[in-house]
Design a protein around this motif. Structure first.
Motif, PDB file in Angstrom:
ATOM      1  N   PHE A  13     -13.984  -4.191 -60.732  1.00 17.96           N
ATOM      2  CA  PHE A  13     -15.644  -5.502 -60.691  1.00 17.96           C
ATOM      3  C   PHE A  13     -16.071  -4.131 -60.685  1.00 17.96           C
ATOM      4  CE2 PHE A  13     -13.153  -8.115 -57.902  1.00 17.96           C
ATOM      5  CZ  PHE A  13     -13.204  -9.586 -58.950  1.00 17.96           C
ATOM      6  N   ALA A  14     -15.030  -2.650 -60.593  1.00 16.26           N
ATOM      7  CA  ALA A  14     -16.112  -1.136 -60.304  1.00 16.26           C
ATOM      8  C   ALA A  14     -16.896  -0.762 -61.848  1.00 16.26           C
ATOM      9  CB  ALA A  14     -14.871  -0.421 -59.552  1.00 16.26           C
ATOM     10  N   ASN A  15     -15.674  -1.419 -62.608  1.00 14.91           N
ATOM     11  CA  ASN A  15     -16.178  -1.373 -64.216  1.00 14.91           C
ATOM     12  C   ASN A  15     -18.018  -2.046 -64.162  1.00 14.91           C
ATOM     13  OD1 ASN A  15     -14.577   0.619 -64.215  1.00 14.91           O
ATOM     14  ND2 ASN A  15     -13.207  -0.700 -65.842  1.00 14.91           N
TER      15      ASN A  15
ATOM     16  N   LEU B 129     -17.423 -17.989 -55.847  1.00 15.56           N
ATOM     17  CA  LEU B 129     -16.358 -17.881 -57.948  1.00 15.56           C
ATOM     18  C   LEU B 129     -14.636 -18.098 -57.624  1.00 15.56           C
ATOM     19  CD1 LEU B 129     -16.536 -17.203 -60.523  1.00 15.56           C
ATOM     20  CD2 LEU B 129     -17.309 -15.394 -59.650  1.00 15.56           C
ATOM     21  N   ILE B 130     -14.292 -18.995 -58.029  1.00 13.10           N
ATOM     22  CA  ILE B 130     -13.245 -19.944 -58.541  1.00 13.10           C
ATOM     23  C   ILE B 130     -12.566 -19.293 -59.317  1.00 13.10           C
ATOM     24  CG2 ILE B 130     -11.333 -20.819 -57.557  1.00 13.10           C
ATOM     25  CD1 ILE B 130     -13.508 -22.728 -54.958  1.00 13.10           C
ATOM     26  N   LEU B 131     -11.628 -18.558 -60.063  1.00 13.10           N
ATOM     27  CA  LEU B 131     -11.476 -18.615 -61.285  1.00 13.10           C
ATOM     28  C   LEU B 131      -9.835 -19.360 -61.240  1.00 13.10           C
ATOM     29  CD1 LEU B 131     -12.477 -15.152 -62.099  1.00 13.10           C
ATOM     30  CD2 LEU B 131     -13.907 -17.840 -62.481  1.00 13.10           C
ATOM     31  N   THR B 132      -9.446 -19.110 -62.296  1.00 11.54           N
ATOM     32  CA  THR B 132      -8.229 -20.210 -62.949  1.00 11.54           C
ATOM     33  C   THR B 132      -7.648 -19.808 -64.517  1.00 11.54           C
ATOM     34  OG1 THR B 132      -6.662 -21.634 -62.012  1.00 11.54           O
ATOM     35  CG2 THR B 132      -8.106 -22.344 -62.319  1.00 11.54           C
TER      36      THR B 132
ATOM     37  N   ALA C 253     -19.355 -30.161 -49.752  1.00 12.25           N
ATOM     38  CA  ALA C 253     -19.781 -29.545 -48.269  1.00 12.25           C
ATOM     39  C   ALA C 253     -20.803 -29.347 -48.478  1.00 12.25           C
ATOM     40  CB  ALA C 253     -18.589 -29.232 -47.557  1.00 12.25           C
ATOM     41  N   GLY C 254     -21.093 -29.146 -49.766  1.00 12.98           N
ATOM     42  CA  GLY C 254     -22.887 -28.328 -49.669  1.00 12.98           C
ATOM     43  C   GLY C 254     -23.080 -26.764 -49.921  1.00 12.98           C
ATOM     44  N   VAL C 255     -21.574 -26.346 -50.655  1.00 16.98           N
ATOM     45  CA  VAL C 255     -21.294 -24.650 -50.595  1.00 16.98           C
ATOM     46  C   VAL C 255     -21.703 -24.423 -51.955  1.00 16.98           C
ATOM     47  CG1 VAL C 255     -19.590 -22.794 -50.989  1.00 16.98           C
ATOM     48  CG2 VAL C 255     -19.871 -25.161 -48.834  1.00 16.98           C
ATOM     49  N   GLU C 256     -22.542 -23.809 -52.853  1.00 14.39           N
ATOM     50  CA  GLU C 256     -23.005 -23.375 -53.695  1.00 14.39           C
ATOM     51  C   GLU C 256     -21.181 -22.880 -54.736  1.00 14.39           C
ATOM     52  OE1 GLU C 256     -25.967 -20.985 -54.739  1.00 14.39           O
ATOM     53  OE2 GLU C 256     -27.139 -21.870 -52.503  1.00 14.39           O
ATOM     54  N   VAL C 257     -21.080 -23.548 -55.617  1.00 18.61           N
ATOM     55  CA  VAL C 257     -19.694 -22.927 -56.391  1.00 18.61           C
ATOM     56  C   VAL C 257     -19.953 -22.826 -57.650  1.00 18.61           C
ATOM     57  CG1 VAL C 257     -17.342 -23.400 -56.996  1.00 18.61           C
ATOM     58  CG2 VAL C 257     -18.116 -24.157 -54.463  1.00 18.61           C
ATOM     59  N   THR C 258     -18.880 -21.414 -58.370  1.00 16.65           N
ATOM     60  CA  THR C 258     -18.845 -21.835 -59.799  1.00 16.65           C
ATOM     61  C   THR C 258     -17.455 -21.811 -59.957  1.00 16.65           C
ATOM     62  OG1 THR C 258     -20.725 -20.341 -60.014  1.00 16.65           O
ATOM     63  CG2 THR C 258     -19.437 -20.103 -61.949  1.00 16.65           C
ATOM     64  N   SER C 259     -16.957 -22.398 -60.606  1.00 18.42           N
ATOM     65  CA  SER C 259     -16.094 -22.593 -60.727  1.00 18.42           C
ATOM     66  C   SER C 259     -14.919 -22.110 -62.345  1.00 18.42           C
ATOM     67  CB  SER C 259     -14.816 -24.161 -59.952  1.00 18.42           C
ATOM     68  OG  SER C 259     -14.088 -24.217 -60.127  1.00 18.42           O
ATOM     69  N   ARG C 260     -14.508 -21.916 -62.855  1.00 19.64           N
ATOM     70  CA  ARG C 260     -13.538 -21.772 -64.135  1.00 19.64           C
ATOM     71  C   ARG C 260     -12.196 -21.952 -64.051  1.00 19.64           C
ATOM     72  NH1 ARG C 260     -19.034 -21.851 -64.628  1.00 19.64           N
ATOM     73  NH2 ARG C 260     -20.074 -20.260 -65.802  1.00 19.64           N
TER      74      ARG C 260
ATOM     75  N   GLU D  34     -17.507 -13.064 -66.011  1.00 26.14           N
ATOM     76  CA  GLU D  34     -17.439 -14.204 -65.011  1.00 26.14           C
ATOM     77  C   GLU D  34     -17.982 -13.050 -63.470  1.00 26.14           C
ATOM     78  OE1 GLU D  34     -17.647 -17.593 -64.859  1.00 26.14           O
ATOM     79  OE2 GLU D  34     -16.315 -17.235 -66.599  1.00 26.14           O
ATOM     80  N   PHE D  35     -17.738 -12.303 -63.833  1.00 31.68           N
ATOM     81  CA  PHE D  35     -18.414 -11.685 -62.006  1.00 31.68           C
ATOM     82  C   PHE D  35     -19.372 -11.112 -61.821  1.00 31.68           C
ATOM     83  CE2 PHE D  35     -19.191  -7.674 -59.769  1.00 31.68           C
ATOM     84  CZ  PHE D  35     -18.516  -7.876 -58.936  1.00 31.68           C
ATOM     85  N   GLU D  36     -19.594 -10.464 -63.142  1.00 28.76           N
ATOM     86  CA  GLU D  36     -21.207 -10.030 -63.420  1.00 28.76           C
ATOM     87  C   GLU D  36     -22.220 -11.319 -63.303  1.00 28.76           C
ATOM     88  OE1 GLU D  36     -21.803  -8.124 -66.762  1.00 28.76           O
ATOM     89  OE2 GLU D  36     -20.391  -6.012 -65.925  1.00 28.76           O
TER      90      GLU D  36
END
Length: 279
Positions: A65-67, A205-208, A228-235, A264-266
């Motif tokens: 994340f820092a990078n 953002l949910i990753l597995t 529930a109406g939440v914005e989700v990015t799932s991978r 995915e983070f960016e």
């Protein structure tokens, strides 16, 4: 505080998070922020199955994340709370309150503020996001959950894969330790996978990964957030891209996915920035 853009070692330092109770906890800072930019600020919680108390090694996830240009503050909720609910959640939430009140010192008034965590830390991050919705509405901009350990029933089809990794017994012991006899099993902050009210929480953002025993509960949580109406990015990433705190070192040799995680983070951060610029 150090100057923006300077490299900084990631040694642990104690910080007071609640002056009223003189509550303090260890923090470690990974600074990838750039001078003159409104870098995202990420409050990060490590894994360890609610059993590990020593976090001597740097987190490779926080470093990714820092990078990517974020300022990452890793908060060691485990040591002062002894990894039990509700103390662990209380310390984690106190860290969020502290960071929120000092946002200008760490990032900037316009910096995105996120919570993140993997495995047991994903549970804590999800719990903090729920509590923030209830007590600090609109204060955090996103949550990042990496293979979150959020369902104490451990009854999903993918969880049976834990037998092959040797993690089932460890997770069973971890849940027992974390929940204890305090009734946390039914508390939505302790077991977010069983929370019945998910609307209004921060975008996620949910990753597995395909070979992850926690895959099904992560996917189910993502689907329920969407409903529930939440914005989700799932991978679901390809096999051999699980997280270092879940699999042993031998099984993980050559499998750490810094490039996939960074992308995915960016992408998630870019989407949040676009979203906030519309308001």
């Amino acid at each position: 505080m150090h100057a923006k853009g300077q490299a900084m070692g990631s040694e642990w330092k104690d910080m007071e998070v609640d002056g009223a109770t003189k509550r303090s906890m260890p923090f470690r800072i990974y600074d990838g922020s750039m001078q003159g930019k409104k870098s995202p600020v990420v409050l990060y919680f490590g894994g360890g199955s609610f059993l590990d108390k020593d976090r001597n090694e740097e987190s490779p996830i926080a470093r990714v994340f820092a990078n990517s240009g974020a300022l990452v503050i890793e908060a060691d909720y485990a040591q002062p709370s002894e990894n039990v609910f509700p103390k662990a959640l209380e310390f984690a939430f106190a860290a969020l309150r502290c960071l929120s009140s000092k946002r200008k010192q760490y990032g900037g008034r316009r910096s995105l503020l996120l919570v993140a965590g993997e495995e047991a830390g994903g549970n804590v991050a999800a719990g903090v996001a729920l509590k923030a919705r209830d007590q600090m509405p609109n204060e955090i901009d996103g949550q990042i959950l990496l293979s979150p350990l959020i369902d104490p029933l451990m009854a999903t089809a993918s969880f049976r894969e834990a037998e092959a990794t040797g993690m089932r017994d460890r997770w069973t012991e971890g849940w027992s330790h974390y929940l204890g006899s305090g009734g946390g099993y039914c508390h939505p902050y302790a077991a977010p996978g069983h929370c019945s009210r998910l609307s209004g929480v921060a975008p996620a953002l949910i990753l597995t990964s395909q070979d992850d025993p926690l895959r099904d509960e992560a996917a189910d949580y993502a689907a329920r957030l969407v409903a529930a109406g939440v914005e989700v990015t799932s991978r679901v990433l390809p096999a051999c891209q699980g997280w270092t705190q879940i699999y042993d070192a031998g099984a993980m040799a050559g499998c750490v996915p810094p490039d996939a995680l960074r992308a995915e983070f960016e992408g998630f951060i870019e989407g949040l920035e676009n979203r906030t610029s519309c308001f």
